[in-house]
Motif scaffolding. Structure first.
Motif, PDB file in Angstrom:
ATOM      1  N   PRO A 370      46.208  48.242  56.598  1.00  0.00           N
ATOM      2  CA  PRO A 370      45.137  49.426  56.215  1.00  0.00           C
ATOM      3  C   PRO A 370      45.096  50.028  55.026  1.00  0.00           C
ATOM      4  CG  PRO A 370      46.346  50.372  58.020  1.00  0.00           C
ATOM      5  CD  PRO A 370      47.090  49.225  57.967  1.00  0.00           C
ATOM      6  N   LEU A 371      45.230  49.371  53.978  1.00  0.00           N
ATOM      7  CA  LEU A 371      45.297  49.932  52.456  1.00  0.00           C
ATOM      8  C   LEU A 371      43.780  50.094  52.031  1.00  0.00           C
ATOM      9  CD1 LEU A 371      48.086  47.429  51.248  1.00  0.00           C
ATOM     10  CD2 LEU A 371      48.514  49.718  51.969  1.00  0.00           C
ATOM     11  N   ASP A 372      43.907  50.951  51.315  1.00  0.00           N
ATOM     12  CA  ASP A 372      42.542  51.236  50.383  1.00  0.00           C
ATOM     13  C   ASP A 372      42.533  50.483  49.184  1.00  0.00           C
ATOM     14  OD1 ASP A 372      43.609  52.689  48.458  1.00  0.00           O
ATOM     15  OD2 ASP A 372      43.484  54.681  49.603  1.00  0.00           O
ATOM     16  N   ASN A 373      41.332  50.350  48.576  1.00  0.00           N
ATOM     17  CA  ASN A 373      41.400  49.406  47.297  1.00  0.00           C
ATOM     18  C   ASN A 373      42.370  49.968  46.410  1.00  0.00           C
ATOM     19  OD1 ASN A 373      39.459  47.893  48.508  1.00  0.00           O
ATOM     20  ND2 ASN A 373      37.702  48.889  47.812  1.00  0.00           N
ATOM     21  N   ALA A 374      42.362  51.296  46.100  1.00  0.00           N
ATOM     22  CA  ALA A 374      43.331  51.867  45.244  1.00  0.00           C
ATOM     23  C   ALA A 374      44.654  51.314  45.505  1.00  0.00           C
ATOM     24  CB  ALA A 374      43.384  53.301  45.014  1.00  0.00           C
ATOM     25  N   GLN A 375      45.182  51.522  46.761  1.00  0.00           N
ATOM     26  CA  GLN A 375      46.595  51.042  46.718  1.00  0.00           C
ATOM     27  C   GLN A 375      46.675  49.571  46.509  1.00  0.00           C
ATOM     28  OE1 GLN A 375      46.271  52.566  50.961  1.00  0.00           O
ATOM     29  NE2 GLN A 375      47.573  54.237  50.550  1.00  0.00           N
ATOM     30  N   ARG A 376      45.581  48.582  46.906  1.00  0.00           N
ATOM     31  CA  ARG A 376      45.862  47.280  46.792  1.00  0.00           C
ATOM     32  C   ARG A 376      45.989  46.925  45.277  1.00  0.00           C
ATOM     33  NH1 ARG A 376      44.945  44.113  51.072  1.00  0.00           N
ATOM     34  NH2 ARG A 376      44.353  45.254  53.121  1.00  0.00           N
ATOM     35  N   THR A 377      45.010  47.625  44.609  1.00  0.00           N
ATOM     36  CA  THR A 377      45.036  47.459  43.147  1.00  0.00           C
ATOM     37  C   THR A 377      46.411  47.935  42.566  1.00  0.00           C
ATOM     38  OG1 THR A 377      42.655  47.716  42.929  1.00  0.00           O
ATOM     39  CG2 THR A 377      43.958  48.187  40.865  1.00  0.00           C
ATOM     40  N   LYS A 378      47.065  48.982  42.872  1.00  0.00           N
ATOM     41  CA  LYS A 378      48.305  49.398  42.580  1.00  0.00           C
ATOM     42  C   LYS A 378      49.414  48.196  42.875  1.00  0.00           C
ATOM     43  CE  LYS A 378      51.117  52.181  40.349  1.00  0.00           C
ATOM     44  NZ  LYS A 378      51.043  52.339  39.080  1.00  0.00           N
ATOM     45  N   LEU A 379      49.355  48.143  44.061  1.00  0.00           N
ATOM     46  CA  LEU A 379      50.416  46.933  44.421  1.00  0.00           C
ATOM     47  C   LEU A 379      50.163  45.604  43.743  1.00  0.00           C
ATOM     48  CD1 LEU A 379      50.469  47.724  48.270  1.00  0.00           C
ATOM     49  CD2 LEU A 379      52.030  48.226  46.555  1.00  0.00           C
ATOM     50  N   LEU A 380      48.880  45.195  43.429  1.00  0.00           N
ATOM     51  CA  LEU A 380      48.926  43.970  42.507  1.00  0.00           C
ATOM     52  C   LEU A 380      49.412  44.258  41.280  1.00  0.00           C
ATOM     53  CD1 LEU A 380      47.947  40.993  42.433  1.00  0.00           C
ATOM     54  CD2 LEU A 380      45.580  42.094  41.577  1.00  0.00           C
ATOM     55  N   GLU A 381      49.404  45.402  40.674  1.00  0.00           N
ATOM     56  CA  GLU A 381      49.930  45.734  39.313  1.00  0.00           C
ATOM     57  C   GLU A 381      51.530  45.975  39.652  1.00  0.00           C
ATOM     58  OE1 GLU A 381      50.366  49.970  36.877  1.00  0.00           O
ATOM     59  OE2 GLU A 381      48.515  49.597  37.853  1.00  0.00           O
ATOM     60  N   ILE A 382      52.032  46.399  40.347  1.00  0.00           N
ATOM     61  CA  ILE A 382      53.562  46.618  40.577  1.00  0.00           C
ATOM     62  C   ILE A 382      53.968  45.003  40.868  1.00  0.00           C
ATOM     63  CG2 ILE A 382      55.232  47.065  42.373  1.00  0.00           C
ATOM     64  CD1 ILE A 382      54.158  49.319  40.714  1.00  0.00           C
ATOM     65  N   ALA A 383      53.152  44.003  41.456  1.00  0.00           N
ATOM     66  CA  ALA A 383      53.953  42.651  41.372  1.00  0.00           C
ATOM     67  C   ALA A 383      54.322  42.268  39.985  1.00  0.00           C
ATOM     68  CB  ALA A 383      52.794  41.826  42.010  1.00  0.00           C
ATOM     69  N   ASP A 384      53.481  42.384  38.963  1.00  0.00           N
ATOM     70  CA  ASP A 384      53.961  42.088  37.537  1.00  0.00           C
ATOM     71  C   ASP A 384      54.938  42.639  37.079  1.00  0.00           C
ATOM     72  OD1 ASP A 384      51.736  40.305  37.727  1.00  0.00           O
ATOM     73  OD2 ASP A 384      50.333  41.557  36.705  1.00  0.00           O
ATOM     74  N   LYS A 385      55.331  43.639  37.763  1.00  0.00           N
ATOM     75  CA  LYS A 385      56.748  44.262  37.412  1.00  0.00           C
ATOM     76  C   LYS A 385      57.960  43.848  37.882  1.00  0.00           C
ATOM     77  CE  LYS A 385      54.282  48.452  36.406  1.00  0.00           C
ATOM     78  NZ  LYS A 385      54.410  48.552  34.924  1.00  0.00           N
ATOM     79  N   CYS A 386      57.935  42.776  38.906  1.00  0.00           N
ATOM     80  CA  CYS A 386      59.183  42.061  39.434  1.00  0.00           C
ATOM     81  C   CYS A 386      60.112  41.633  38.427  1.00  0.00           C
ATOM     82  CB  CYS A 386      58.658  41.273  40.561  1.00  0.00           C
ATOM     83  SG  CYS A 386      58.914  39.721  40.062  1.00  0.00           S
TER      84      CYS A 386
END
Length: 412
Positions: A370-386
């Motif tokens: 149950p993530l909100d849109n802001a959390q999903r957007t942030k996690l997608l951004e974090i994916a590029d930092k792997c």
């Protein structure tokens, strides 16, 4: 895999020829391999199993019994009991080098021998048999037609496995009188039984007898349609994989912990099949995989391709990086999946300058919970930092050094 040619004294003082296969890193445990009846230490199954164990950190001693291979003595003067004594002598030789055996592996009559020898090798924690008879006397049917001549003349030459070998009277009498039931019942070690249902040399009933007689912990794994000598590479590979997976449960294989901040260590890639592309991949003693190419490219498709491993690294690192961030933020992320596809595309198609082709990795990330849109957007951004993403995106510097080949030695 470094290999030492060694000799040691057998039951009668004769020199027995052996190979000691060593890991590239520290020796974490020791195995002793007993070959099949009339075979040698250098049969393909013995080499493959030994190589697989060495990659895990085992030192593996495989030797020729008295009168076989390159060992001294006359096989016609040996018995099943003397073979067991040779095994114990091999264990004592290893103990003298501070490598007392943790594991015994025996093939065919060698399997029967390790079951008997276990009582004389107290360091052993685990035993593996491959196509072993439950009763040494089982092998007598291979030279039943010569029994009369053996009893009359003291020995006779018989054809076994397509090769002539001289069998002595004492050998026949000893295997007829030797019973393994007490040794199996009092093994006091973990036991793995490998046997092929279609084995025409030692029937599958033998495996059933050994299994029912042994106490726990015990395991039985079928080798399906393998032959008795495990001659096909894929059967030897399967047997090696099963042994490797099983033994780590019973023999501790813990290398010294590296200091914080130390590099991960060496990933060793070793060619398995010079006629194809199958590769062994070993990272430390505990992590093993195989790489291959699809059949359409001349491989056997028994492992991921090299680019498959690169894609796997990107996907795994992406998932781990997202998880670490969500865990730190205590966000309700219940699951992650990452699909990665690799392809070659023209640089212009990717919006980059140049006419050549570049590697393109396409990720599809699924975030559950149950993530909100802001959390999903942030996690997608974090994916590029792997870290792997950054390595692939920024390119990496690769240095290459050509090592001298392993020295070629004459057979031991």
């Amino acid at each position: 895999m470094p290999t030492e040619r060694v000799t040691f004294s057998g039951h009668d003082g004769g020199k027995l020829a052996a190979r000691l296969d060593l890991p590239d890193g520290p020796v974490l445990a020791t195995a002793l391999f007993a070959h099949c009846f009339t075979c040698s230490k250098d049969i393909p199954a013995a080499r493959r199993i030994s190589a697989r164990l060495a990659a895990m950190g085992f030192a593996v001693l495989r030797f020729d019994f008295t009168g076989l291979g390159h060992s001294e003595g006359e096989f016609a003067n040996t018995t099943f009991t003397s073979n067991v004594e040779d095994l114990i002598a091999a264990a004592q030789f290893l103990a003298g080098r501070n490598m007392a055996p943790d594991l015994l592996v025996g093939h065919s009559l060698g399997g029967a021998a390790v079951l008997r020898a276990r009582a004389g090798i107290p360091s052993v924690k685990a035993v593996v048999t491959i196509g072993a008879p439950a009763d040494p006397g089982h092998v007598a049917h291979h030279f039943e037609d010569a029994r009369g001549q053996i009893e009359q003349d003291g020995s006779a030459e018989v054809l076994l496995g397509g090769r002539p070998i001289r069998i002595g009277r004492e050998f026949v009498r000893d295997i007829s009188e030797s019973k393994l039931t007490p040794s199996i019942a009092e093994l006091k070690a973990a036991l793995l039984i490998l046997h092929a249902p279609r084995d025409e040399t030692v029937s599958i009933d033998n495996a059933s007898t050994i299994f029912l007689t042994a106490k726990h912990p015990k395991s039985f794994v079928t080798l399906d349609d393998a032959d008795h000598l495990i001659t096909r590479p894929k059967d030897a590979e399967y047997a090696a994989d099963v042994i490797a997976a099983w033994v780590s449960r019973y023999v501790p294989l813990s290398p010294p912990a590296p200091p914080p901040g130390a590099p991960e260590g060496v990933v060793r890639v070793t060619e398995v099949d010079p006629g194809g592309f199958l590769q062994d991949i070993q990272s430390g003693p505990s992590h093993h995989a195989v790489a291959d190419e699809p059949a359409s490219y001349g491989g056997t498709d028994r492992g991921m391709s090299p680019y498959g491993f690169v894609s796997a690294g990107l996907g795994a690192c992406t998932s781990m990086t997202i998880r670490m961030y969500a865990r730190r933020k205590q966000w309700p992320l219940t699951g992650i999946s990452v699909d990665v596809c690799h392809n070659k595309v023209h640089a212009q198609d990717a919006g980059l300058a140049g006419d050549g082709k570049i590697d393109q990795f396409r990720r599809k990330i699924r975030l559950d919970g149950p993530l909100d849109n802001a959390q999903r957007t942030k996690l997608l951004e974090i994916a590029d930092k792997c870290p792997v993403h950054r390595t692939l995106e920024n390119s990496a510097h690769i240095t290459t050094e050509l090592l001298p080949p392993e020295p070629v030695s004459a057979p031991a």
